[in-house]
Design an enzyme around this catalytic site. Structure first.
Site, PDB file in Angstrom:
ATOM      1  N   SER A  21      62.355  37.757  90.454  1.00  0.00           N
ATOM      2  CA  SER A  21      61.061  37.136  90.721  1.00  0.00           C
ATOM      3  C   SER A  21      61.187  35.766  91.367  1.00  0.00           C
ATOM      4  CB  SER A  21      60.313  36.976  89.391  1.00  0.00           C
ATOM      5  OG  SER A  21      59.216  36.112  89.539  1.00  0.00           O
ATOM      6  N   ARG A  37      43.654  40.107  90.408  1.00  0.00           N
ATOM      7  CA  ARG A  37      42.810  41.195  89.877  1.00  0.00           C
ATOM      8  C   ARG A  37      41.719  40.632  88.971  1.00  0.00           C
ATOM      9  NH1 ARG A  37      43.010  46.540  87.855  1.00  0.00           N
ATOM     10  NH2 ARG A  37      40.840  47.159  88.141  1.00  0.00           N
ATOM     11  N   TYR A  90      59.537  32.993  81.155  1.00  0.00           N
ATOM     12  CA  TYR A  90      59.643  34.193  82.002  1.00  0.00           C
ATOM     13  C   TYR A  90      60.612  33.943  83.155  1.00  0.00           C
ATOM     14  CZ  TYR A  90      58.364  37.590  85.620  1.00  0.00           C
ATOM     15  OH  TYR A  90      58.402  38.539  86.609  1.00  0.00           O
ATOM     16  N   ALA A 138      60.775  47.505  84.274  1.00  0.00           N
ATOM     17  CA  ALA A 138      60.212  47.161  82.956  1.00  0.00           C
ATOM     18  C   ALA A 138      60.505  45.703  82.624  1.00  0.00           C
ATOM     19  CB  ALA A 138      60.802  48.076  81.881  1.00  0.00           C
ATOM     20  N   ASP A 163      54.109  48.414  89.727  1.00  0.00           N
ATOM     21  CA  ASP A 163      55.164  48.746  90.692  1.00  0.00           C
ATOM     22  C   ASP A 163      55.766  50.112  90.403  1.00  0.00           C
ATOM     23  OD1 ASP A 163      54.669  46.218  91.561  1.00  0.00           O
ATOM     24  OD2 ASP A 163      56.687  45.446  91.235  1.00  0.00           O
ATOM     25  N   GLU A 205      59.458  33.459  90.516  1.00  0.00           N
ATOM     26  CA  GLU A 205      59.321  32.483  89.413  1.00  0.00           C
ATOM     27  C   GLU A 205      60.655  31.812  89.100  1.00  0.00           C
ATOM     28  OE1 GLU A 205      55.643  31.567  88.119  1.00  0.00           O
ATOM     29  OE2 GLU A 205      57.206  31.326  86.614  1.00  0.00           O
ATOM     30  N   GLY A 232      47.465  44.495  86.901  1.00  0.00           N
ATOM     31  CA  GLY A 232      46.898  44.200  85.585  1.00  0.00           C
ATOM     32  C   GLY A 232      45.775  43.171  85.705  1.00  0.00           C
ATOM     33  N   ASN A 272      54.894  37.238  94.669  1.00  0.00           N
ATOM     34  CA  ASN A 272      53.742  37.922  94.048  1.00  0.00           C
ATOM     35  C   ASN A 272      53.273  39.096  94.903  1.00  0.00           C
ATOM     36  OD1 ASN A 272      53.929  35.135  93.185  1.00  0.00           O
ATOM     37  ND2 ASN A 272      52.046  35.502  92.044  1.00  0.00           N
TER      38      ASN A 272
HETATM   39  P1  NAP Z   1      53.631  45.385  84.872  1.00  0.00           P
HETATM   40  O1  NAP Z   1      52.480  46.053  85.545  1.00  0.00           O
HETATM   41  O2  NAP Z   1      53.395  44.364  83.826  1.00  0.00           O
HETATM   42  O3  NAP Z   1      54.559  46.545  84.261  1.00  0.00           O
HETATM   43  C1  NAP Z   1      55.584  46.262  83.343  1.00  0.00           C
HETATM   44  C2  NAP Z   1      56.159  47.565  82.835  1.00  0.00           C
HETATM   45  O4  NAP Z   1      57.209  47.282  81.884  1.00  0.00           O
HETATM   46  C3  NAP Z   1      55.155  48.464  82.095  1.00  0.00           C
HETATM   47  O5  NAP Z   1      55.391  49.815  82.453  1.00  0.00           O
HETATM   48  C4  NAP Z   1      55.532  48.246  80.635  1.00  0.00           C
HETATM   49  O6  NAP Z   1      55.220  49.338  79.797  1.00  0.00           O
HETATM   50  C5  NAP Z   1      57.045  48.125  80.757  1.00  0.00           C
HETATM   51  N1  NAP Z   1      57.685  47.522  79.573  1.00  0.00           N
HETATM   52  C6  NAP Z   1      57.424  46.306  79.054  1.00  0.00           C
HETATM   53  N2  NAP Z   1      58.196  46.123  77.966  1.00  0.00           N
HETATM   54  C7  NAP Z   1      58.941  47.241  77.806  1.00  0.00           C
HETATM   55  C8  NAP Z   1      59.919  47.656  76.849  1.00  0.00           C
HETATM   56  N3  NAP Z   1      60.291  46.876  75.829  1.00  0.00           N
HETATM   57  N4  NAP Z   1      60.487  48.871  76.994  1.00  0.00           N
HETATM   58  C9  NAP Z   1      60.118  49.675  78.003  1.00  0.00           C
HETATM   59  N5  NAP Z   1      59.200  49.355  78.928  1.00  0.00           N
HETATM   60  C10 NAP Z   1      58.602  48.146  78.825  1.00  0.00           C
HETATM   61  O7  NAP Z   1      54.571  44.694  85.979  1.00  0.00           O
HETATM   62  P2  NAP Z   1      54.616  44.909  87.572  1.00  0.00           P
HETATM   63  O8  NAP Z   1      53.680  43.964  88.215  1.00  0.00           O
HETATM   64  O9  NAP Z   1      54.580  46.344  87.873  1.00  0.00           O
HETATM   65  O10 NAP Z   1      56.073  44.331  87.874  1.00  0.00           O
HETATM   66  C11 NAP Z   1      57.207  45.175  87.805  1.00  0.00           C
HETATM   67  C12 NAP Z   1      58.462  44.329  87.643  1.00  0.00           C
HETATM   68  O11 NAP Z   1      58.588  43.449  88.757  1.00  0.00           O
HETATM   69  C13 NAP Z   1      58.481  43.450  86.396  1.00  0.00           C
HETATM   70  O12 NAP Z   1      59.815  43.367  85.964  1.00  0.00           O
HETATM   71  C14 NAP Z   1      58.041  42.094  86.921  1.00  0.00           C
HETATM   72  O13 NAP Z   1      58.545  41.068  86.088  1.00  0.00           O
HETATM   73  C15 NAP Z   1      58.682  42.112  88.287  1.00  0.00           C
HETATM   74  N6  NAP Z   1      58.007  41.294  89.292  1.00  0.00           N
HETATM   75  C16 NAP Z   1      56.696  41.516  89.562  1.00  0.00           C
HETATM   76  C17 NAP Z   1      56.073  40.755  90.554  1.00  0.00           C
HETATM   77  C18 NAP Z   1      54.625  40.976  90.883  1.00  0.00           C
HETATM   78  O14 NAP Z   1      54.059  40.110  91.567  1.00  0.00           O
HETATM   79  N7  NAP Z   1      54.015  42.084  90.480  1.00  0.00           N
HETATM   80  C19 NAP Z   1      56.813  39.794  91.267  1.00  0.00           C
HETATM   81  C20 NAP Z   1      58.154  39.619  90.956  1.00  0.00           C
HETATM   82  C21 NAP Z   1      58.751  40.381  89.983  1.00  0.00           C
HETATM   83  P3  NAP Z   1      53.789  49.452  79.025  1.00  0.00           P
HETATM   84  O15 NAP Z   1      52.872  50.124  80.001  1.00  0.00           O
HETATM   85  O16 NAP Z   1      54.154  50.278  77.854  1.00  0.00           O
HETATM   86  O17 NAP Z   1      53.355  48.059  78.688  1.00  0.00           O
HETATM   87  O1  G4F Z   2      48.568  35.873  88.937  1.00  0.00           O
HETATM   88  P1  G4F Z   2      49.418  34.987  88.134  1.00  0.00           P
HETATM   89  O2  G4F Z   2      49.308  35.083  86.658  1.00  0.00           O
HETATM   90  O3  G4F Z   2      50.903  35.226  88.654  1.00  0.00           O
HETATM   91  P2  G4F Z   2      52.260  34.373  88.484  1.00  0.00           P
HETATM   92  O4  G4F Z   2      52.232  33.485  87.318  1.00  0.00           O
HETATM   93  O5  G4F Z   2      52.543  33.748  89.815  1.00  0.00           O
HETATM   94  O6  G4F Z   2      53.319  35.524  88.167  1.00  0.00           O
HETATM   95  C1  G4F Z   2      53.290  36.745  88.885  1.00  0.00           C
HETATM   96  O7  G4F Z   2      54.118  36.643  90.014  1.00  0.00           O
HETATM   97  C2  G4F Z   2      55.513  36.422  89.716  1.00  0.00           C
HETATM   98  C3  G4F Z   2      56.238  36.288  91.059  1.00  0.00           C
HETATM   99  O8  G4F Z   2      56.204  34.944  91.456  1.00  0.00           O
HETATM  100  C4  G4F Z   2      56.008  37.598  88.905  1.00  0.00           C
HETATM  101  F1  G4F Z   2      57.339  37.477  88.697  1.00  0.00           F
HETATM  102  C5  G4F Z   2      55.245  37.684  87.596  1.00  0.00           C
HETATM  103  O9  G4F Z   2      55.682  38.831  86.860  1.00  0.00           O
HETATM  104  C6  G4F Z   2      53.763  37.853  87.921  1.00  0.00           C
HETATM  105  O10 G4F Z   2      53.585  39.107  88.529  1.00  0.00           O
HETATM  106  O11 G4F Z   2      49.139  33.457  88.524  1.00  0.00           O
HETATM  107  C7  G4F Z   2      49.199  32.995  89.860  1.00  0.00           C
HETATM  108  C8  G4F Z   2      48.693  31.558  89.928  1.00  0.00           C
HETATM  109  C9  G4F Z   2      49.359  30.626  88.909  1.00  0.00           C
HETATM  110  O12 G4F Z   2      49.683  29.412  89.537  1.00  0.00           O
HETATM  111  C10 G4F Z   2      48.278  30.376  87.877  1.00  0.00           C
HETATM  112  O13 G4F Z   2      48.349  29.120  87.218  1.00  0.00           O
HETATM  113  O14 G4F Z   2      47.311  31.560  89.611  1.00  0.00           O
HETATM  114  C11 G4F Z   2      47.040  30.479  88.740  1.00  0.00           C
HETATM  115  N1  G4F Z   2      45.825  30.765  87.972  1.00  0.00           N
HETATM  116  C12 G4F Z   2      44.684  30.024  88.039  1.00  0.00           C
HETATM  117  N2  G4F Z   2      43.779  30.519  87.188  1.00  0.00           N
HETATM  118  C13 G4F Z   2      45.659  31.760  87.082  1.00  0.00           C
HETATM  119  C14 G4F Z   2      44.364  31.600  86.586  1.00  0.00           C
HETATM  120  N3  G4F Z   2      46.473  32.744  86.685  1.00  0.00           N
HETATM  121  C15 G4F Z   2      45.991  33.631  85.763  1.00  0.00           C
HETATM  122  N4  G4F Z   2      46.788  34.640  85.370  1.00  0.00           N
HETATM  123  N5  G4F Z   2      44.726  33.510  85.236  1.00  0.00           N
HETATM  124  C16 G4F Z   2      43.870  32.507  85.619  1.00  0.00           C
HETATM  125  O15 G4F Z   2      42.745  32.410  85.117  1.00  0.00           O
END
Ligand code: NAP
Ligand code: G4F
Length: 329
Positions: A126, A192, A150, A82, A16, A128, A186, A179
């Site tokens: 989130s 992914r 989380y 972060a 993000d 979550e 990642g 999501n």
């Molecule tokens: P991400 O790809 O895992 O990125 C997380 C970022 O946080 C990375 O830049 C990481 O740095 C940094 N970070 C982790 N620990 C840190 C620390 N101690 N100090 C400074 N930086 C730190 O996550 P994302 O998918 O972009 O998500 C962004 C935010 O939205 C997160 O807060 C996530 O929980 C929230 N969120 C995401 C989703 C989703 O579906 N993607 C949904 C709801 C909420 P490094 O590169 O050094 O590891």
């Molecule tokens: O892709 P996931 O790991 O995402 P999850 O757990 O929903 O969390 C993501 O979305 C949240 C927003 O709701 C964010 F806050 C959070 O930071 C993150 O970005 O898993 C999605 C679903 C889960 O139900 C999991 O049990 O996929 C299911 N799943 C099934 N097989 C798997 C797998 N998940 C992962 N990671 N790996 C598997 O092999």
């Protein structure tokens, strides 16, 4: 004094953070990013923007580093992306997840309160937090019942953001984001993991894909749409909290079928489920109602689920092909 169009992004090396940095640069912002120290640089997602960004070292664990950062940058807007964001890791590292994902939010808010409480703040909350929700679809009013360390940490981050708004009058917003995915996601996250495996299997570099719960349903959207919603929240007259979601759910099985289909493969020949990827507590279904964001922010998602997965598969096919050619060369 903070300067208009100067933003600070924490988590700028993540999915993000990279999309938001690009979005803000297009809007002529001066963009600053917080990065933590690592023995090897981890800037792949922002490599194409590197010349136009200013990066600063600080860490969510270190209060003084965040205060100094906010003091040095004097941003108008802070986006807190972060976090330790991977749910399974939160079960094995619950305390560290709490330090980053919960207390890290309070540290950023404290830094802003100390340096300049007029700075506008966005917290990446989130879906979550809803956990095993008793109501579908989930809105801003749906009670939280998190099912992972989380989710519990994010609930703290959400409420501390609301508290700083109500206690100190700060412009602090929480985006309750469902999501969201992209080619920059990642590889441990399920979308992914699947699109990368489909590409690798198609190109003969992998034989099978082992997943966990194929029946889990999520509301998947495109990351680029979600960072635009974060920006919109900070441009309003009043701070508030908003659900950001597509409103449509799909199962992991459907995602696999679609992704393998785009790679012209039959998913049933390659995908199996193994209990080792099941979580101690699962959320079976999440579905968001973003009516408030649509109404008040005029926000709309622009990328459908099939288009999102197609783009991810195409990007992974291209990248894996290039890597394979590189290895051969
Ligand atoms: P991400 O790809 O895992 O990125 C997380 C970022 O946080 C990375 O830049 C990481 O740095 C940094 N970070 C982790 N620990 C840190 C620390 N101690 N100090 C400074 N930086 C730190 O996550 P994302 O998918 O972009 O998500 C962004 C935010 O939205 C997160 O807060 C996530 O929980 C929230 N969120 C995401 C989703 C989703 O579906 N993607 C949904 C709801 C909420 P490094 O590169 O050094 O590891
Ligand atoms: O892709 P996931 O790991 O995402 P999850 O757990 O929903 O969390 C993501 O979305 C949240 C927003 O709701 C964010 F806050 C959070 O930071 C993150 O970005 O898993 C999605 C679903 C889960 O139900 C999991 O049990 O996929 C299911 N799943 C099934 N097989 C798997 C797998 N998940 C992962 N990671 N790996 C598997 O092999």
């Amino acid at each position: 004094m903070s300067t208009p169009r100067r933003a600070l992004i924490t988590g700028i090396t993540g999915q993000d953070g990279a999309y938001l940095a690009e979005f803000l640069l297009e809007k002529q912002y001066e963009v600053h990013g917080m990065v933590r120290r690592a023995s090897t640089e981890n800037f792949e997602r922002i490599a194409h923007l590197h010349d136009r960004l200013t990066l600063h070292q600080a860490d969510l664990l270190d209060q003084l580093s965040i205060i100094n950062l906010v003091q040095d940058v004097q941003p108008r807007e802070v986006y807190n992306f972060a976090a330790q964001s991977f749910v399974p890791t939160s079960f094995v590292q619950p305390l560290l997840t709490g330090e980053f994902t919960a207390l890290g939010v309070a540290r950023v808010l404290e830094a802003i309160r100390l340096v300049d409480p007029a700075i506008r703040f966005f917290q990446a909350s989130s879906s979550e937090m809803f956990g095993q929700a008793r109501q579908t679809p989930q809105t801003e009013e749906t009670p939280f019942r998190p099912r992972s360390p989380y989710g519990a940490a994010k609930a703290y981050g959400h409420w501390i953001t609301v508290n700083y708004r109500e206690s100190y009058g700060m412009f602090a917003c929480s985006g309750i984001m469902f999501n969201h995915e992209s080619p920059l996601r990642g590889k441990e996250f399920v979308s992914r993991k699947i699109t990368d495996a489909a590409a690798r299997i198609k190109l003969g570099l992998q034989d099978e894909l082992v997943l966990g719960n194929l029946d889990a349903r999520r509301d998947w959207g495109f990351a680029g749409d979600f960072v635009r919603a974060a920006w919109l929240m900070l441009q309003q007259e009043r701070p508030d909290d908003y659900v950001i979601a597509s409103g449509k759910t799909h199962s992991v099985r459907e995602l696999a079928e679609l992704a393998f289909g785009y790679a012209e493969l039959d998913w049933r020949e390659y995908v199996r489920s193994d209990p080792k990827f099941l979580r101690p507590a699962e959320i079976n279904n999440l579905c968001g109602d973003a009516s408030k964001a649509r109404r008040l922010l005029s926000w709309e998602p622009t990328v459908s689920f099939p288009d999102l997965i197609r783009q991810m598969v195409e990007a992974d096919l291209k990248r894996v092909r290039q890597e394979r050619e590189g290895i051969k060369g």
